[in-house]
Design a protein around this motif. Sequence first.
Motif, PDB file in Angstrom:
ATOM      1  N   HIS A  35      37.127  48.571  43.474  1.00  0.00           N
ATOM      2  CA  HIS A  35      36.544  47.223  43.473  1.00  0.00           C
ATOM      3  C   HIS A  35      35.845  46.942  44.724  1.00  0.00           C
ATOM      4  O   HIS A  35      34.774  46.864  44.857  1.00  0.00           O
ATOM      5  CB  HIS A  35      37.469  46.292  42.994  1.00  0.00           C
ATOM      6  CG  HIS A  35      37.258  44.773  42.772  1.00  0.00           C
ATOM      7  ND1 HIS A  35      37.863  43.832  43.353  1.00  0.00           N
ATOM      8  CD2 HIS A  35      36.077  44.268  42.451  1.00  0.00           C
ATOM      9  CE1 HIS A  35      37.076  42.468  43.221  1.00  0.00           C
ATOM     10  NE2 HIS A  35      35.836  42.949  42.512  1.00  0.00           N
TER      11      HIS A  35
ATOM     12  N   CYS B  48      44.934  43.443  46.673  1.00  0.00           N
ATOM     13  CA  CYS B  48      43.756  42.458  47.060  1.00  0.00           C
ATOM     14  C   CYS B  48      43.390  41.469  45.811  1.00  0.00           C
ATOM     15  O   CYS B  48      43.417  40.431  45.963  1.00  0.00           O
ATOM     16  CB  CYS B  48      42.454  43.236  47.526  1.00  0.00           C
ATOM     17  SG  CYS B  48      42.790  43.910  49.163  1.00  0.00           S
TER      18      CYS B  48
ATOM     19  N   PRO C 201      38.751  46.154  39.007  1.00  0.00           N
ATOM     20  CA  PRO C 201      38.128  47.343  39.561  1.00  0.00           C
ATOM     21  C   PRO C 201      37.222  47.688  38.213  1.00  0.00           C
ATOM     22  O   PRO C 201      37.477  47.744  37.154  1.00  0.00           O
ATOM     23  CB  PRO C 201      39.495  48.181  39.638  1.00  0.00           C
ATOM     24  CG  PRO C 201      40.659  47.215  40.001  1.00  0.00           C
ATOM     25  CD  PRO C 201      40.150  46.111  39.192  1.00  0.00           C
TER      26      PRO C 201
HETATM   27  S1  FES Z   1      39.820  45.196  45.914  1.00  0.00           S
HETATM   28 FE1  FES Z   1      39.882  43.938  44.436  1.00  0.00          FE
HETATM   29  S2  FES Z   1      41.222  44.721  43.007  1.00  0.00           S
HETATM   30 FE2  FES Z   1      41.284  46.047  44.513  1.00  0.00          FE
END
Ligand code: FES
Length: 154
Positions: free
Chosen positions: A98, A116, A133
């Motif tokens: 992601h 995150c 993601p």
């Molecule tokens: S960086 Fe957003 S879900 Fe992993």
Amino acid sequence: MSQQPTADPGTSGFSRRRLLAALAGFSIISTLTMIVAPILGFLIPPKTSGAAAGGKVLVGTVADIPPGQGKVVPVGSSPTIIVNTDQGLNAFSAICPHLGCIVTWDPGSNVILCPCHDGRFNPTTGAVLSGPPPSGLPAEEVTVEDDQIFVVSS
Ligand code: FES
């Protein structure tokens, strides 16, 4: 007529001159070192680990990752997550597709978790279970030899 004390130019001048010359020499050597060292560092690249060039990297022992557990380990310059599932050891890139956060093992829910944005991944396949993601975690080859865990980097 009073006499002024005079300095003995023979001894104190000589030692003062030597001290100043030593300080000047030290200053010149320090300056040259600060100029030459970065240039040599640029011209002579550092030796890279076997992982950077591709190869097997020892990441731990089976005892380090008991069944039902996972661990993020460095493989070369990239983090890899090793998960010990009922189907055996699996290894995936630990970089979330992601936004690039480092995933962790969530023992409470037995999934690979991205802290995150709460992205969740299947510990057996690396596929996305939920969250933002856009794709699963890329799988990496993992082998066990004499209770030692190796990740094969490409
Ligand atoms: S960086 Fe957003 S879900 Fe992993």
